[in-house]
Design a protein around this motif. Structure first.
Motif, short mmCIF file in Angstrom:
data_model
loop_
_atom_site.label_atom_id
_atom_site.label_comp_id
_atom_site.label_asym_id
_atom_site.label_seq_id
_atom_site.Cartn_x
_atom_site.Cartn_y
_atom_site.Cartn_z
N VAL A 1 0.85 -1.19 0.00
CA VAL A 1 0.00 0.00 0.00
C VAL A 1 0.88 1.24 0.00
CG1 VAL A 1 -1.96 -1.10 1.17
CG2 VAL A 1 -0.15 -0.03 2.53
N ASP A 2 0.32 2.34 -0.50
CA ASP A 2 1.05 3.60 -0.47
C ASP A 2 0.71 4.37 0.80
OD1 ASP A 2 -1.45 4.76 -0.88
OD2 ASP A 2 -1.10 5.19 -3.01
N ALA A 3 1.14 5.61 0.86
CA ALA A 3 0.94 6.41 2.08
C ALA A 3 -0.55 6.65 2.37
CB ALA A 3 1.66 7.75 1.95
N ARG A 4 -1.39 6.57 1.34
CA ARG A 4 -2.83 6.78 1.53
C ARG A 4 -3.57 5.48 1.81
NH1 ARG A 4 -5.32 7.66 -2.62
NH2 ARG A 4 -3.74 7.08 -4.16
N GLY A 5 -2.85 4.35 1.83
CA GLY A 5 -3.51 3.07 2.05
C GLY A 5 -4.03 2.43 0.79
N ALA A 6 -3.72 3.01 -0.37
CA ALA A 6 -4.18 2.45 -1.65
C ALA A 6 -3.29 1.28 -2.06
CB ALA A 6 -4.18 3.52 -2.73
N PHE A 7 -3.88 0.30 -2.72
CA PHE A 7 -3.15 -0.89 -3.15
C PHE A 7 -2.12 -0.53 -4.22
CE2 PHE A 7 -3.01 -4.53 -6.22
CZ PHE A 7 -2.25 -5.37 -5.43
N VAL A 8 -0.92 -1.06 -4.07
CA VAL A 8 0.14 -0.90 -5.07
C VAL A 8 0.36 -2.26 -5.72
CG1 VAL A 8 2.55 -0.29 -5.47
CG2 VAL A 8 1.24 0.91 -3.70
N PRO A 9 0.08 -2.40 -7.03
CA PRO A 9 0.27 -3.71 -7.68
C PRO A 9 1.72 -4.13 -7.68
CG PRO A 9 -0.18 -2.01 -9.30
CD PRO A 9 -0.40 -1.38 -7.96
N GLN A 10 1.94 -5.41 -7.78
CA GLN A 10 3.29 -5.95 -7.65
C GLN A 10 4.26 -5.32 -8.64
OE1 GLN A 10 3.53 -10.21 -7.27
NE2 GLN A 10 5.55 -10.28 -8.19
N GLY A 11 3.83 -5.12 -9.87
CA GLY A 11 4.72 -4.57 -10.88
C GLY A 11 5.15 -3.14 -10.62
N ALA A 12 4.41 -2.45 -9.74
CA ALA A 12 4.73 -1.05 -9.44
C ALA A 12 5.52 -0.90 -8.15
CB ALA A 12 3.44 -0.23 -9.35
N ARG A 13 6.01 -2.02 -7.61
CA ARG A 13 6.72 -1.95 -6.33
C ARG A 13 8.22 -1.91 -6.48
NH1 ARG A 13 3.25 -6.80 -3.54
NH2 ARG A 13 1.21 -5.94 -4.06
N GLU A 14 8.70 -1.69 -7.68
CA GLU A 14 10.14 -1.60 -7.89
C GLU A 14 10.70 -0.50 -7.01
OE1 GLU A 14 12.76 -3.69 -8.92
OE2 GLU A 14 11.44 -3.93 -10.64
N GLY A 15 11.73 -0.79 -6.28
CA GLY A 15 12.31 0.20 -5.38
C GLY A 15 11.78 0.08 -3.96
N THR A 16 10.69 -0.69 -3.78
CA THR A 16 10.16 -0.93 -2.44
C THR A 16 10.75 -2.23 -1.93
OG1 THR A 16 8.09 0.15 -3.06
CG2 THR A 16 8.07 -1.18 -1.06
N GLU A 17 11.77 -2.11 -1.12
CA GLU A 17 12.53 -3.29 -0.69
C GLU A 17 11.78 -4.07 0.37
OE1 GLU A 17 16.90 -4.31 1.29
OE2 GLU A 17 16.50 -2.34 0.43
N ALA A 18 11.76 -5.39 0.21
CA ALA A 18 11.19 -6.24 1.25
C ALA A 18 12.07 -6.17 2.49
CB ALA A 18 11.10 -7.68 0.74
N SER A 19 11.47 -6.42 3.65
CA SER A 19 12.21 -6.37 4.91
C SER A 19 13.37 -7.36 4.90
CB SER A 19 11.27 -6.68 6.08
OG SER A 19 12.01 -6.95 7.25
#
Length: 412
Positions: free
Chosen positions: A251-269
């Motif tokens: 999810v983004d800062a507003r709580g909206a769903f972010v699809p998997q393909g748009a998560r580039e740069g969002t590192e998993a823990s």
């Protein structure tokens, strides 16, 4: 009426109480009346929660809210026993922390998990009862988790409680040799508890991280007991770690769903991934289970937002193996997505064909979302928009619905 700091505090504590304490409270009361009268224990705890909602807003949250809830629930249970079950002997319930069972498994939530998996019950009744009583799911949440309708869940619960009452089941620890056999129902219950946290079936948020954390905690507590520390248990914990590692990026800062393909740069823990790898190594043994394959699938997704050709081919191979060990419509749907990445939308749509008539998938939003995605890739934007709208109509939370409607609008 506008919210006040006190009302906000009460709502927060009650949410915590319902999700983290209700199982322990029910367990404390069920020791007194037995598993056959779980309905009385559940009613008493629900009464205590309602009383808290009515009184704490005026008087404030007590210093020991759990003890307060236990005392009110115990008093209510006494009344219920006298009114509805006079054959149950009356005995006091202490306000202190309930007595733990078997020092090796000193966790009240696990006590109730294993107790609900009583051998007198069928597997489906064990899992249904565990989700409702030990995990605190609503009937609607249980139905969503098991992909069945709500009346079926209600009937299973009635049959389960009737069966336990008939055999006078008590809330007791299974013998050490019986613990492993009950894992066959405990593991699926934890799996579904985590899934409900990862993909909420109701409420305003896409995910409920506290449920994922509780499922992982219980899975790891199981691994501390020699009778329940199995390779499959480590695979389950690995799966939870890899999937939980991706939670913040969904999810983004507003709580909206972010699809998997748009998560580039969002590192998993990285900490959760490392912990998952430790569990995955510990899970290696002579038997390959579906959980091992699902854990490796989750690891591949945790390592990359957009799988490349090599990873996509590996995902398809894993889904092929998983489908042979765990033939289910949900696994088959996951394989369709993997197939589309490797062989394109036409091949995936052909594989999707037989799944369109599967009953459980008619209530599953992602069946229609997957078809919409594949049709969009194939250039059939009008049909894709129709599928996304069908998926949105079945969506369980606002973030899901808004994302799917946006996809429908984008397809025209």
């Amino acid at each position: 009426m506008p919210e006040t700091p006190r009302s906000t505090e009460v709502a927060t504590v009650l949410e915590l109480a319902f999700r983290q304490w209700s199982a322990g409270l029910v367990a404390a009361l069920a020791r007194r009346v037995g598993l056959g009268r779980l309905d009385l224990a559940e009613d008493a705890v629900q009464f205590a929660m309602l009383q808290a909602a009515r009184t704490w807003g005026f008087r404030g949250v007590p210093e020991q809210p759990r003890a307060w809830l236990l005392r009110v629930a115990a008093n209510r249970l006494t009344d219920l026993v006298r009114l509805r079950a006079p054959e149950v002997p009356d005995s006091p319930v202490e306000d202190a922390e309930p007595t733990r069972y078997a020092a090796e498994l000193p966790d009240d939530a696990l006590r109730l998990l294993f107790a609900c998996c009583h051998p007198a019950l069928s597997r489906e009744m064990q899992v249904t009862l565990t989700l409702k009583v030990a995990c605190g799911f609503s009937v609607r949440e249980v139905a969503a988790a098991l992909l069945v309708d709500e009346p079926s869940v209600a009937q299973r619960l009635v049959r389960a409680k009737r069966t336990l009452r008939a055999c006078r089941a008590t809330l007791e620890v299974p013998s050490p040799e019986a613990l492993p056999e009950r894992l066959d129902a405990v593991h699926p219950a934890l799996y579904l508890l985590f899934n409900e946290g990862y993909e909420a079936s109701e409420g305003h948020d896409l995910s409920r991280a506290e449920l994922c954390a509780e499922a992982l905690r219980l899975a790891q507590v199981l691994l501390c007991h020699p009778g329940t520390a199995t390779p499959e248990g480590h695979a389950l914990a690995a799966l939870f770690c890899f999937r939980a590692a991706r939670l913040p990026g969904r999810v983004d800062a507003r709580g909206a769903f972010v699809p998997q393909g748009a998560r580039e740069g969002t590192e998993a823990s990285p900490l959760l991934v490392a912990r998952g790898l430790t569990h995955l190594r510990a899970s290696m043994g002579p038997v390959l289970t579906p959980l091992h394959l699902e854990a490796e699938i989750a690891l591949l997704h945790a390592n990359t937002a957009v799988p490349g050709p090599e990873d996509s081919a590996r995902l398809l191979a894993l889904y092929d193996a998983l489908l042979s060990l765990k033939p289910s419509p949900i696994v088959a749907l996951g394989r369709v997505v993997a197939l589309g990445r490797v062989r394109g939308p036409a091949a995936a749509l052909e594989a999707l064909g037989p799944l369109r008539s599967v009953g459980v998938l008619q209530r599953y939003p992602y069946r229609f979302a997957v078809e919409g995605m594949l049709l969009e890739q194939a250039g059939e934007r009008g049909r894709a928009a129709d599928c996304f709208r069908q998926a949105a109509a079945l969506a369980r939370t606002p973030p899901q619905r808004e994302y799917l409607l946006a996809r429908a609008r984008a397809c025209g």
